[in-house]
Scaffold this motif. Structure first.
Motif, PDB file in Angstrom:
ATOM      1  N   SER A 142     -35.736  -1.841  -8.780  1.00  0.00           N
ATOM      2  CA  SER A 142     -36.296  -2.624  -9.887  1.00  0.00           C
ATOM      3  C   SER A 142     -37.077  -3.846  -9.402  1.00  0.00           C
ATOM      4  CB  SER A 142     -35.177  -3.085 -10.829  1.00  0.00           C
ATOM      5  OG  SER A 142     -34.254  -3.904 -10.121  1.00  0.00           O
ATOM      6  N   ILE A 143     -37.310  -3.941  -8.071  1.00  0.00           N
ATOM      7  CA  ILE A 143     -38.074  -5.085  -7.571  1.00  0.00           C
ATOM      8  C   ILE A 143     -39.505  -4.661  -7.295  1.00  0.00           C
ATOM      9  CG2 ILE A 143     -36.049  -6.213  -6.555  1.00  0.00           C
ATOM     10  CD1 ILE A 143     -36.976  -5.179  -3.849  1.00  0.00           C
ATOM     11  N   CYS A 144     -40.407  -5.683  -7.268  1.00  0.00           N
ATOM     12  CA  CYS A 144     -41.829  -5.392  -7.099  1.00  0.00           C
ATOM     13  C   CYS A 144     -42.154  -5.053  -5.642  1.00  0.00           C
ATOM     14  CB  CYS A 144     -42.659  -6.591  -7.558  1.00  0.00           C
ATOM     15  SG  CYS A 144     -44.434  -6.409  -7.324  1.00  0.00           S
ATOM     16  N   SER A 145     -41.512  -5.750  -4.672  1.00  0.00           N
ATOM     17  CA  SER A 145     -41.823  -5.573  -3.259  1.00  0.00           C
ATOM     18  C   SER A 145     -40.548  -5.396  -2.451  1.00  0.00           C
ATOM     19  CB  SER A 145     -42.608  -6.775  -2.724  1.00  0.00           C
ATOM     20  OG  SER A 145     -43.792  -6.978  -3.465  1.00  0.00           O
ATOM     21  N   GLN A 146     -40.653  -4.631  -1.369  1.00  0.00           N
ATOM     22  CA  GLN A 146     -39.533  -4.420  -0.458  1.00  0.00           C
ATOM     23  C   GLN A 146     -39.388  -5.624   0.482  1.00  0.00           C
ATOM     24  OE1 GLN A 146     -37.362  -1.948  -0.538  1.00  0.00           O
ATOM     25  NE2 GLN A 146     -38.399  -0.942  -2.260  1.00  0.00           N
ATOM     26  N   PRO A 147     -38.189  -5.870   0.996  1.00  0.00           N
ATOM     27  CA  PRO A 147     -38.014  -6.985   1.953  1.00  0.00           C
ATOM     28  C   PRO A 147     -38.891  -6.777   3.198  1.00  0.00           C
ATOM     29  CG  PRO A 147     -35.899  -6.168   1.174  1.00  0.00           C
ATOM     30  CD  PRO A 147     -36.920  -5.182   0.695  1.00  0.00           C
ATOM     31  N   CYS A 148     -39.370  -7.877   3.773  1.00  0.00           N
ATOM     32  CA  CYS A 148     -40.188  -7.811   4.986  1.00  0.00           C
ATOM     33  C   CYS A 148     -39.308  -7.668   6.217  1.00  0.00           C
ATOM     34  CB  CYS A 148     -41.053  -9.071   5.109  1.00  0.00           C
ATOM     35  SG  CYS A 148     -42.295  -9.244   3.804  1.00  0.00           S
ATOM     36  N   ARG A 149     -39.860  -7.017   7.236  1.00  0.00           N
ATOM     37  CA  ARG A 149     -39.135  -6.842   8.494  1.00  0.00           C
ATOM     38  C   ARG A 149     -39.171  -8.142   9.300  1.00  0.00           C
ATOM     39  NH1 ARG A 149     -42.389  -2.267   8.633  1.00  0.00           N
ATOM     40  NH2 ARG A 149     -43.538  -3.125  10.406  1.00  0.00           N
ATOM     41  N   PRO A 150     -38.292  -8.279  10.306  1.00  0.00           N
ATOM     42  CA  PRO A 150     -38.335  -9.470  11.181  1.00  0.00           C
ATOM     43  C   PRO A 150     -39.707  -9.590  11.842  1.00  0.00           C
ATOM     44  CG  PRO A 150     -36.291  -8.275  11.525  1.00  0.00           C
ATOM     45  CD  PRO A 150     -37.140  -7.414  10.623  1.00  0.00           C
ATOM     46  N   GLY A 151     -40.221 -10.803  11.892  1.00  0.00           N
ATOM     47  CA  GLY A 151     -41.545 -11.031  12.464  1.00  0.00           C
ATOM     48  C   GLY A 151     -42.657 -10.907  11.446  1.00  0.00           C
ATOM     49  N   GLN A 152     -42.304 -10.707  10.165  1.00  0.00           N
ATOM     50  CA  GLN A 152     -43.298 -10.641   9.100  1.00  0.00           C
ATOM     51  C   GLN A 152     -43.026 -11.757   8.084  1.00  0.00           C
ATOM     52  OE1 GLN A 152     -42.833  -6.642   7.530  1.00  0.00           O
ATOM     53  NE2 GLN A 152     -44.492  -5.862   8.837  1.00  0.00           N
ATOM     54  N   ARG A 153     -44.096 -12.305   7.541  1.00  0.00           N
ATOM     55  CA  ARG A 153     -43.949 -13.322   6.502  1.00  0.00           C
ATOM     56  C   ARG A 153     -44.347 -12.734   5.153  1.00  0.00           C
ATOM     57  NH1 ARG A 153     -48.363 -16.379   4.526  1.00  0.00           N
ATOM     58  NH2 ARG A 153     -50.406 -15.654   5.285  1.00  0.00           N
ATOM     59  N   LYS A 154     -43.803 -13.353   4.085  1.00  0.00           N
ATOM     60  CA  LYS A 154     -44.148 -12.922   2.729  1.00  0.00           C
ATOM     61  C   LYS A 154     -45.420 -13.638   2.273  1.00  0.00           C
ATOM     62  CE  LYS A 154     -39.414 -11.971   1.153  1.00  0.00           C
ATOM     63  NZ  LYS A 154     -38.357 -12.348   0.176  1.00  0.00           N
ATOM     64  N   LYS A 155     -46.397 -12.847   1.842  1.00  0.00           N
ATOM     65  CA  LYS A 155     -47.617 -13.402   1.267  1.00  0.00           C
ATOM     66  C   LYS A 155     -47.622 -13.040  -0.216  1.00  0.00           C
ATOM     67  CE  LYS A 155     -52.634 -13.525   1.863  1.00  0.00           C
ATOM     68  NZ  LYS A 155     -53.780 -12.948   2.615  1.00  0.00           N
ATOM     69  N   THR A 156     -47.303 -14.026  -1.054  1.00  0.00           N
ATOM     70  CA  THR A 156     -47.102 -13.769  -2.483  1.00  0.00           C
ATOM     71  C   THR A 156     -48.404 -13.349  -3.155  1.00  0.00           C
ATOM     72  OG1 THR A 156     -47.429 -16.113  -2.960  1.00  0.00           O
ATOM     73  CG2 THR A 156     -45.162 -15.360  -2.670  1.00  0.00           C
ATOM     74  N   VAL A 157     -48.246 -12.503  -4.176  1.00  0.00           N
ATOM     75  CA  VAL A 157     -49.384 -12.054  -4.976  1.00  0.00           C
ATOM     76  C   VAL A 157     -49.676 -13.123  -6.017  1.00  0.00           C
ATOM     77  CG1 VAL A 157     -50.265 -10.276  -6.531  1.00  0.00           C
ATOM     78  CG2 VAL A 157     -48.763  -9.647  -4.617  1.00  0.00           C
ATOM     79  N   LYS A 158     -50.908 -13.539  -6.107  1.00  0.00           N
ATOM     80  CA  LYS A 158     -51.295 -14.613  -7.019  1.00  0.00           C
ATOM     81  C   LYS A 158     -50.981 -14.238  -8.473  1.00  0.00           C
ATOM     82  CE  LYS A 158     -55.126 -17.756  -8.027  1.00  0.00           C
ATOM     83  NZ  LYS A 158     -56.558 -18.082  -7.755  1.00  0.00           N
ATOM     84  N   GLY A 159     -50.239 -15.110  -9.143  1.00  0.00           N
ATOM     85  CA  GLY A 159     -49.893 -14.900 -10.551  1.00  0.00           C
ATOM     86  C   GLY A 159     -48.646 -14.082 -10.757  1.00  0.00           C
ATOM     87  N   ILE A 160     -48.113 -13.472  -9.680  1.00  0.00           N
ATOM     88  CA  ILE A 160     -46.879 -12.673  -9.814  1.00  0.00           C
ATOM     89  C   ILE A 160     -45.912 -13.156  -8.743  1.00  0.00           C
ATOM     90  CG2 ILE A 160     -45.910 -10.349 -10.010  1.00  0.00           C
ATOM     91  CD1 ILE A 160     -48.727  -9.274 -10.335  1.00  0.00           C
ATOM     92  N   PRO A 161     -45.134 -14.198  -8.981  1.00  0.00           N
ATOM     93  CA  PRO A 161     -44.310 -14.832  -7.938  1.00  0.00           C
ATOM     94  C   PRO A 161     -43.237 -13.933  -7.356  1.00  0.00           C
ATOM     95  CG  PRO A 161     -43.763 -15.673 -10.132  1.00  0.00           C
ATOM     96  CD  PRO A 161     -44.996 -14.868 -10.305  1.00  0.00           C
ATOM     97  N   CYS A 162     -42.843 -12.874  -8.096  1.00  0.00           N
ATOM     98  CA  CYS A 162     -41.783 -12.017  -7.551  1.00  0.00           C
ATOM     99  C   CYS A 162     -42.338 -10.860  -6.740  1.00  0.00           C
ATOM    100  CB  CYS A 162     -40.893 -11.494  -8.693  1.00  0.00           C
ATOM    101  SG  CYS A 162     -41.793 -10.454  -9.865  1.00  0.00           S
ATOM    102  N   CYS A 163     -43.643 -10.821  -6.569  1.00  0.00           N
ATOM    103  CA  CYS A 163     -44.266  -9.753  -5.771  1.00  0.00           C
ATOM    104  C   CYS A 163     -44.973 -10.366  -4.562  1.00  0.00           C
ATOM    105  CB  CYS A 163     -45.277  -8.979  -6.620  1.00  0.00           C
ATOM    106  SG  CYS A 163     -44.530  -8.027  -7.965  1.00  0.00           S
ATOM    107  N   TRP A 164     -44.947  -9.674  -3.456  1.00  0.00           N
ATOM    108  CA  TRP A 164     -45.575 -10.167  -2.224  1.00  0.00           C
ATOM    109  C   TRP A 164     -46.005  -9.011  -1.328  1.00  0.00           C
ATOM    110  CZ3 TRP A 164     -40.331 -10.763  -3.299  1.00  0.00           C
ATOM    111  CH2 TRP A 164     -39.465  -9.946  -2.539  1.00  0.00           C
ATOM    112  N   HIS A 165     -46.868  -9.362  -0.381  1.00  0.00           N
ATOM    113  CA  HIS A 165     -47.238  -8.426   0.679  1.00  0.00           C
ATOM    114  C   HIS A 165     -46.594  -8.919   1.967  1.00  0.00           C
ATOM    115  CE1 HIS A 165     -50.098  -6.546  -1.968  1.00  0.00           C
ATOM    116  NE2 HIS A 165     -50.763  -7.694  -2.156  1.00  0.00           N
TER     117      HIS A 165
END
Length: 312
Positions: free
Chosen positions: A16-39
């Motif tokens: 039920s979440i928008c994005s999967q957790p990032c692996r070690p060595g990766q940072r979350k880059k949030t999607v503009k306007g959708i704070p619970c989603c990231w790349h």
């Protein structure tokens, strides 16, 4: 009861979440306007994951670890005695030292013979000392850099060549003045005695030593670790190079005086090429200076290679 069917025929409840957790060595880059989603964006190059949303550069003497979650020290390397850049010059230096010592022994053995006396034995010993120092400096260039070794490099790198060229310059200048004076007068020119020749030679050498002393006063010798020389695009290949703090400009200035003596000596060698055939000392000196100019063209790149190349 009938199980709930999801699109695609799956019976498992989708996340039920928008994005999967990032692996070690990766940072979350949030999607503009959708704070619970990231790349998820990997920290690459010399970056490491500082926190959930930030990649930062490692300090200049560090590189990221394997998964870019932190920084580790960059390995330090230096020119090793087993390196081809060291083995070949050392072999040549050893052969040169042996040959020089054999000549010294021969001169000492026949010190009072007419041939040795006629060759200007005092200046010959000075010349042999300079040649010996030139070969011995090879070992300083390969030794592990520290304050003491770097100081000796500054002193002896140019000193051996200055001694050699000062002796040859004094010899060729003496020959030139003798024959020029002979064209105008039967009297001998001044300052052609062995003692005068040694004074002239050591005066020329003292200029080199004075320059080195001034250099020590302006810029004290030290060993440094250069992290820029081997800073490759791939952090895994990055190395810090342990070397003496001698800039290219300082090196050129250090060797410049020796080059000036060499060029001046070559000029006198050209001027004395017309002396009588029976006076056989001038022509070997001339040949030596012509070949020396060629050898210098090969020496400079070899020197820079042996002093700055390292094993990766």
């Amino acid at each position: 009861t009938d199980e709930l069917q999801w699109p695609g025929g799956s019976q498992e409840v989708p996340s039920s979440i928008c994005s999967q957790p990032c692996r070690p060595g990766q940072r979350k880059k949030t999607v503009k306007g959708i704070p619970c989603c990231w790349h998820c964006e990997s920290c690459d190059g010399y970056q490491y994951q500082a926190d959930t949303y930030t990649c930062k550069m490692c300090r200049f003497d560090l590189r990221p670890n394997e998964n870019h979650t932190g920084c580790v020290p960059i390995p330090i390397v230096k020119l090793e005695w087993s390196s081809p850049w060291a083995v070949i010059p050392v072999l040549i230096a050893v052969l040169g030292i042996i040959a020089t010592l054999l000549v010294v022994v021969t001169f000492v053995r026949y010190n009072d013979t007419p041939i040795v006396k006629a060759s200007g034995r005092e200046l010959s010993y000075v010349l042999l000392t300079g040649i010996f120092l030139c070969y011995a400096t090879t070992f300083l260039m390969i030794s592990t850099p520290d304050v003491f070794v770097c100081s000796l490099r500054r002193i002896f790198l140019g000193l051996g060549m200055s001694i050699s060229y000062a002796a040859l310059l004094t010899k060729t200048n003496r020959i030139y003045r003798i024959f020029e004076q002979g064209k105008m007068s039967v009297s001998a020119p001044r300052f052609i005695s062995p003692a005068s020749q040694l004074v002239i030679t050591f005066s020329l050498i003292s200029v080199q030593l004075l320059g080195v002393c001034i250099w020590f006063g302006v810029d004290p010798s030290q060993a440094i670790i250069d992290y820029e020389d081997q800073r490759t695009a791939n952090p895994e290949m990055a190395r810090g190079v342990l070397k003496c703090d001698i800039s290219d400009l300082s090196l050129i200035c250090l060797l410049g005086y020796s080059m000036l003596l060499m060029v001046t000596c070559t000029v006198y060698a050209i001027k004395t090429r017309g002396v009588p055939e029976t006076f056989n000392e001038a022509k070997p000196i001339g040949f030596t200076m012509y070949t020396t100019c060629i050898v210098w063209l090969a020496f400079i790149p070899i020197f820079f290679g042996t002093s700055q190349s390292t094993e990766k």
